[in-house]
Design a protein around this motif. Structure first.
Motif, PDB file in Angstrom:
ATOM      1  N   ASP A  33      31.498  43.224  42.484  1.00  0.00           N
ATOM      2  CA  ASP A  33      32.393  42.764  41.411  1.00  0.00           C
ATOM      3  C   ASP A  33      31.519  42.357  40.240  1.00  0.00           C
ATOM      4  O   ASP A  33      30.503  41.702  40.409  1.00  0.00           O
ATOM      5  N   SER A  42      44.008  37.838  40.293  1.00  0.00           N
ATOM      6  CA  SER A  42      44.255  37.173  41.581  1.00  0.00           C
ATOM      7  C   SER A  42      43.994  35.672  41.521  1.00  0.00           C
ATOM      8  O   SER A  42      44.453  34.937  42.383  1.00  0.00           O
ATOM      9  N   ALA A  48      53.063  33.372  44.685  1.00  0.00           N
ATOM     10  CA  ALA A  48      54.248  33.662  45.506  1.00  0.00           C
ATOM     11  C   ALA A  48      54.038  34.906  46.371  1.00  0.00           C
ATOM     12  O   ALA A  48      53.500  35.906  45.893  1.00  0.00           O
ATOM     13  N   GLY A 378      50.850  45.488  39.997  1.00  0.00           N
ATOM     14  CA  GLY A 378      51.740  44.844  39.018  1.00  0.00           C
ATOM     15  C   GLY A 378      51.983  43.370  39.305  1.00  0.00           C
ATOM     16  O   GLY A 378      51.046  42.574  39.437  1.00  0.00           O
ATOM     17  N   THR A 383      51.380  39.469  47.048  1.00  0.00           N
ATOM     18  CA  THR A 383      52.416  39.720  48.058  1.00  0.00           C
ATOM     19  C   THR A 383      52.068  40.924  48.931  1.00  0.00           C
ATOM     20  O   THR A 383      52.257  40.896  50.147  1.00  0.00           O
TER      21      THR A 383
HETATM   22  C1  LIG Z   1      50.968  35.403  35.227  1.00  0.00           C
HETATM   23  C2  LIG Z   1      50.895  36.199  36.518  1.00  0.00           C
HETATM   24  C3  LIG Z   1      51.622  35.760  37.622  1.00  0.00           C
HETATM   25  C4  LIG Z   1      51.592  36.495  38.814  1.00  0.00           C
HETATM   26  N1  LIG Z   1      52.254  36.005  39.915  1.00  0.00           N
HETATM   27  C5  LIG Z   1      52.193  36.684  41.083  1.00  0.00           C
HETATM   28  C6  LIG Z   1      52.798  36.165  42.250  1.00  0.00           C
HETATM   29  O1  LIG Z   1      53.356  35.062  42.254  1.00  0.00           O
HETATM   30  N2  LIG Z   1      52.759  36.910  43.396  1.00  0.00           N
HETATM   31  C7  LIG Z   1      52.123  38.116  43.437  1.00  0.00           C
HETATM   32  O2  LIG Z   1      52.152  38.758  44.488  1.00  0.00           O
HETATM   33  N3  LIG Z   1      51.479  38.617  42.360  1.00  0.00           N
HETATM   34  C8  LIG Z   1      51.502  37.924  41.194  1.00  0.00           C
HETATM   35  N4  LIG Z   1      50.865  38.420  40.089  1.00  0.00           N
HETATM   36  C9  LIG Z   1      50.203  39.724  40.185  1.00  0.00           C
HETATM   37  C10 LIG Z   1      48.867  39.631  40.903  1.00  0.00           C
HETATM   38  O3  LIG Z   1      48.102  38.569  40.362  1.00  0.00           O
HETATM   39  C11 LIG Z   1      48.111  40.950  40.785  1.00  0.00           C
HETATM   40  O4  LIG Z   1      48.938  42.031  41.163  1.00  0.00           O
HETATM   41  C12 LIG Z   1      46.889  40.943  41.696  1.00  0.00           C
HETATM   42  O5  LIG Z   1      46.113  39.791  41.463  1.00  0.00           O
HETATM   43  C13 LIG Z   1      46.032  42.188  41.501  1.00  0.00           C
HETATM   44  O6  LIG Z   1      44.929  42.038  42.339  1.00  0.00           O
HETATM   45  P1  LIG Z   1      43.682  43.009  42.224  1.00  0.00           P
HETATM   46  O7  LIG Z   1      42.732  42.590  43.282  1.00  0.00           O
HETATM   47  O8  LIG Z   1      44.163  44.409  42.197  1.00  0.00           O
HETATM   48  O9  LIG Z   1      43.092  42.742  40.757  1.00  0.00           O
HETATM   49  P2  LIG Z   1      42.203  41.545  40.196  1.00  0.00           P
HETATM   50  O10 LIG Z   1      42.500  40.247  40.814  1.00  0.00           O
HETATM   51  O11 LIG Z   1      42.298  41.613  38.699  1.00  0.00           O
HETATM   52  O12 LIG Z   1      40.739  41.926  40.663  1.00  0.00           O
HETATM   53  C14 LIG Z   1      40.042  43.011  40.126  1.00  0.00           C
HETATM   54  C15 LIG Z   1      38.554  42.680  40.184  1.00  0.00           C
HETATM   55  O13 LIG Z   1      37.830  43.841  39.774  1.00  0.00           O
HETATM   56  C16 LIG Z   1      36.700  43.427  39.041  1.00  0.00           C
HETATM   57  N5  LIG Z   1      36.260  44.541  38.209  1.00  0.00           N
HETATM   58  C17 LIG Z   1      36.907  45.124  37.167  1.00  0.00           C
HETATM   59  N6  LIG Z   1      36.180  46.135  36.680  1.00  0.00           N
HETATM   60  C18 LIG Z   1      35.055  46.211  37.418  1.00  0.00           C
HETATM   61  C19 LIG Z   1      33.921  47.059  37.416  1.00  0.00           C
HETATM   62  N7  LIG Z   1      33.789  48.047  36.513  1.00  0.00           N
HETATM   63  N8  LIG Z   1      32.948  46.859  38.336  1.00  0.00           N
HETATM   64  C20 LIG Z   1      33.042  45.866  39.249  1.00  0.00           C
HETATM   65  N9  LIG Z   1      34.109  45.030  39.299  1.00  0.00           N
HETATM   66  C21 LIG Z   1      35.097  45.203  38.408  1.00  0.00           C
HETATM   67  C22 LIG Z   1      37.201  42.221  38.254  1.00  0.00           C
HETATM   68  O14 LIG Z   1      36.106  41.370  37.900  1.00  0.00           O
HETATM   69  C23 LIG Z   1      38.155  41.552  39.245  1.00  0.00           C
HETATM   70  O15 LIG Z   1      37.512  40.538  39.986  1.00  0.00           O
HETATM   71  C24 LIG Z   1      50.849  37.699  38.883  1.00  0.00           C
HETATM   72  C25 LIG Z   1      50.082  38.108  37.788  1.00  0.00           C
HETATM   73  C26 LIG Z   1      50.086  37.370  36.614  1.00  0.00           C
HETATM   74  C27 LIG Z   1      49.238  37.822  35.461  1.00  0.00           C
END
Ligand SMILES: Cc1cc2nc3c(=O)[nH]c(=O)nc-3n(C[C@H](O)[C@H](O)[C@H](O)COP(=O)(O)OP(=O)(O)OC[C@H]3O[C@@H](n4cnc5c(N)ncnc54)[C@H](O)[C@@H]3O)c2cc1C
Length: 414
Positions: A33, A42, A48, A378, A383
């Motif tokens: 990362d 995240s 939720a 999204g 969840t």
């Molecule tokens: C205001 C808000 C409220 C939300 N509430 C909820 C909720 O209540 N319940 C729910 O289920 N979801 C909720 N969500 C959605 C949820 O947060 C996301 O769908 C989820 O966190 C996505 O997880 P992820 O691991 O795919 O992405 P992320 O958590 O964004 O992780 C991606 C990681 O990739 C890393 N990265 C990016 N590019 C590179 C690269 N080139 N090289 C190495 N690392 C890289 C980043 O540093 C990051 O750590 C909410 C989102 C928001 C914005």
């Protein structure tokens, strides 16, 4: 140092959950990362486990509300003028996804992934030593008029058909569940089965600790490109270092499409930017999550405070945050919960990784079966994390996933 079997790109809730699931199947896993664990969406979400959110955002209901919402630049849905042109192709696909037949297909797919994720959640939390962070406080959606309540009913009927339990109620019963609501809310719907995590950032950090305690490695490194090679995948990292590995999981949240592009794939991933303010724990006696659906935000009780947040800003990855949005939600929250102490909060903006049909991309890259995509969750990434992790581990081990993953094909927009 021996070479891992798998590199996971991204240490958010999706990447780390997948890394742990792969590790528990006996694979050696390294997570890269660019900032370290819990740096993205995240960390700041509402916490939720919204298993009842089976209705895609792309739906006729949203198309009806959107014009009114878009008129208010600080309202629940906004498009900064500077980004309007770039987002247009995504909006077109979103509009197409609102066709009733496509919505039915999306609900069926989402329900299957939600069911898998629900079944997987508690075993995953037990296995990772995080079960004590699970809360079962329910969620109360509130309405300001009979008309607003009536308009919500088709959505509740759809959930009912999928076995989701809830109770419609009037103000007196709502006050028993959550005292202190403004009298402007005359109807509500309570979902007792709603689960949440004590704090989403602490949860992801706990997953990172668990993963490393079991022998996994987490490195701070930015991945620039992926390239299929004879017996695996070559990764180029910022700074010019290269890595070679047998299989890659791409879970870089809203930034994943930039890396997928190096494999020759154009994936219409955009971000729905969301905002919040986390107030001190004594800001309000919050007993359940309260959803102000008509205003596009939710007030959530966390172990680290009271979080007021939501909104969708289709503003891409590069524009600076507009924290006037967090302030607008906080002002509304103060009106809706009159005794809320709105001072001393921390503001945050996060990038929801979103595909036009509100379904994630989970599946293999087109050019190589050694790269597995897991992004685009999204509004529901937390969840769906435990279910997604199982599917990714199945794909890494060449096993058949427990549900049909065709609707999540990363190539479905071609
Ligand atoms: C205001 C808000 C409220 C939300 N509430 C909820 C909720 O209540 N319940 C729910 O289920 N979801 C909720 N969500 C959605 C949820 O947060 C996301 O769908 C989820 O966190 C996505 O997880 P992820 O691991 O795919 O992405 P992320 O958590 O964004 O992780 C991606 C990681 O990739 C890393 N990265 C990016 N590019 C590179 C690269 N080139 N090289 C190495 N690392 C890289 C980043 O540093 C990051 O750590 C909410 C989102 C928001 C914005």
């Amino acid at each position: 140092m021996s070479r891992p079997d798998v590199i996971v790109v991204g240490a958010g809730v999706i990447g780390l959950s997948a890394a742990i699931a792969a590790q528990s199947r006996g694979l050696s896993v390294t997570v890269l990362d660019r900032e370290g664990p819990a740096a993205g969406a995240s960390a700041g979400n509402a916490g939720a486990f919204a298993f009842t959110d089976i209705l895609p955002l792309a739906s006729p209901g949203l198309l009806k509300k959107a014009p009114k919402w878009l008129l208010d630049p600080l309202g629940p849905l906004s498009i900064p003028p500077r980004y309007a042109l770039q987002i247009a192709p995504w909006m077109f696909r979103f509009w197409r996804a609102c066709a009733p037949a496509r919505v039915d297909g999306a609900i069926a797919a989402q329900t299957a992934l939600m069911d898998l994720s629900r079944q997987a959640l508690e075993p995953f939390l037990s296995e990772t030593g995080t079960l004590s962070m699970l809360r079962k406080d329910g969620s109360l959606e509130v309405y300001e008029s009979e008309a607003e309540f009536t308009a919500s009913l088709p959505g509740w009927h759809a959930r009912e058909r999928h076995g989701i339990t809830f109770r419609h109620m009037h103000a007196a019963e709502m006050a028993e569940i959550q005292p202190g609501l403004s009298p402007r809310f005359i109807r509500g719907t309570f979902m007792p089965g709603w689960l949440s995590i004590a704090d989403p950032k602490l949860y992801v950090l706990a997953l990172a600790d668990r993963f490393t305690a079991e022998g996994g490695r987490i490195e701070v490194a930015e991945v620039r490109t992926l390239k299929p090679a004879a017996d695996g995948v070559d990764l180029t990292l910022a700074g010019g270092h290269n890595r070679h590995v047998g299989q890659v999981v791409l879970a870089a949240g809203a930034f994943s499409h930039r890396i997928a592009r190096s494999l020759g794939e154009i994936i219409p991933l955009e971000t729905e930017r969301g905002y919040n303010t986390t107030l001190p724990g004594d800001a309000f006696d919050l007993r359940t999550a309260v959803v102000f659906g008509g205003h596009g935000f939710v007030v959530t009780p966390l172990s680290t405070g009271v979080r007021v947040g939501g909104a969708v800003e289709l503003g891409g990855l590069d524009l600076p945050p507009n924290f006037a949005r967090s302030e607008a939600m906080l002002r509304k929250a103060k009106t809706f919960l009159p005794s809320l102490k709105a001072e001393g909060g921390r503001q945050w903006m996060g990038f929801r990784p979103s595909l036009p049909d509100s379904l994630p991309a989970i599946g293999r890259a087109r050019s190589t079966d050694r790269v597995i995509y897991a992004f685009g969750h999204g509004h529901v990434g937390l969840t769906q994390s435990a279910g997604t992790a199982q599917i990714v581990a199945d794909l890494l081990c060449k096993a058949r996933p427990a549900i049909d993953i065709a609707p999540f094909s990363p190539q479905r927009f071609r």
